[in-house]
Scaffold this motif. Structure first.
Motif, mmCIF file in Angstrom:
data_model
loop_
_atom_site.group_PDB
_atom_site.id
_atom_site.type_symbol
_atom_site.label_atom_id
_atom_site.label_comp_id
_atom_site.label_asym_id
_atom_site.label_seq_id
_atom_site.Cartn_x
_atom_site.Cartn_y
_atom_site.Cartn_z
ATOM 1 N N VAL A 149 19.805 40.280 28.988
ATOM 2 C CA VAL A 149 18.670 41.260 28.883
ATOM 3 C C VAL A 149 17.713 40.317 28.027
ATOM 4 N N ILE A 150 18.091 39.593 27.014
ATOM 5 C CA ILE A 150 17.125 38.814 26.386
ATOM 6 C C ILE A 150 17.974 37.413 26.445
ATOM 7 N N GLY A 151 17.091 36.215 26.005
ATOM 8 C CA GLY A 151 17.578 34.867 26.192
ATOM 9 C C GLY A 151 17.353 34.190 24.913
ATOM 10 N N PHE A 166 14.537 46.005 30.722
ATOM 11 C CA PHE A 166 15.212 46.356 29.837
ATOM 12 C C PHE A 166 15.249 45.749 28.400
ATOM 13 N N GLY A 167 14.421 44.586 28.338
ATOM 14 C CA GLY A 167 14.345 43.645 27.210
ATOM 15 C C GLY A 167 13.688 44.366 25.956
ATOM 16 N N ARG A 168 12.731 44.945 26.316
ATOM 17 C CA ARG A 168 12.050 45.757 24.895
ATOM 18 C C ARG A 168 12.975 46.743 24.393
ATOM 19 N N MET A 214 24.193 51.073 25.703
ATOM 20 C CA MET A 214 23.178 50.180 25.626
ATOM 21 C C MET A 214 23.954 48.752 26.062
ATOM 22 N N MET A 215 24.985 48.628 25.532
ATOM 23 C CA MET A 215 26.004 47.539 25.916
ATOM 24 C C MET A 215 26.300 47.590 27.279
ATOM 25 N N LEU A 216 26.338 48.429 27.940
ATOM 26 C CA LEU A 216 27.138 48.761 29.223
ATOM 27 C C LEU A 216 28.314 48.672 29.165
ATOM 28 N N TYR A 256 12.864 36.344 27.555
ATOM 29 C CA TYR A 256 13.804 36.589 28.768
ATOM 30 C C TYR A 256 14.795 35.575 29.110
ATOM 31 N N PRO A 257 15.851 36.037 29.691
ATOM 32 C CA PRO A 257 16.934 35.005 30.026
ATOM 33 C C PRO A 257 16.057 34.126 31.129
#
Length: 168
Positions: A101-103, A141-143, A41-43, A128-129
């Protein structure tokens, strides 16, 4: 007041006292351990935590995180904005957020004692960012990422006290 466009939460019943659960959840590095380890999930990225002298355990305390993803820098700073042991704590981003992914976001938890257990609610409010690329990735992918983060925190607390996650 900051407005957020998206939110998620996870509820769990934890078999311990409110004081013990708050003590566990009050440590930013502990509940953020899912971000300190490389994962799918963190790539493959992982974040390094820097806590101020108050350890992220006082109103106004600052938590800094940084790392990289495919050579691109990640960074976020958060400040504790609400802390009422043993019932609730909230922190939010400030300054420039460098996440994919999120801001900007606000994260927190609430603990409600019950007979023989506590109900733990962990939540995130986020945007979001701000970049076009970030908004695109955030929409995709944010959710899922936000829910994964909350679930990791909840499952870690449940495992600590051998309890179970209830529901999203």
């Amino acid at each position: 007041m900051i407005l957020y466009d998206h939110s998620a939460q996870v509820l769990s019943d934890v078999s311990t006292s409110a004081e013990a659960l708050f003590g566990y959840m009050d440590d930013p590095a502990r509940i953020g351990s899912h971000m300190r380890e490389s994962s799918m999930m963190m790539l493959g990225a992982r974040m390094i935590y820097e806590l101020d002298g108050r350890g992220g355990q006082a109103i106004g305390s600052v938590i800094k995180m940084h790392g990289s993803l495919l050579g691109l820098p990640l960074a976020v700073e958060e400040v504790i904005v609400d802390r009422h042991p043993p019932h609730r704590k909230t922190w939010r981003t400030f300054g420039r957020t460098r996440l994919f992914v999120i801001g900007a976001h606000q994260v927190g938890f609430e603990i409600t004692p019950a007979k023989g257990f506590c109900r733990l609610r962990i939540f995130i409010n986020y945007n979001y960012p701000s970049t076009i690329f970030g908004k695109f990735i955030g929409m995709m992918f944010g959710r899922a990422y936000a829910r994964w983060c909350l679930r990791q925190m909840s499952e870690d607390a449940a495992a600590k006290f051998q309890s179970s996650v209830v529901a999203p």
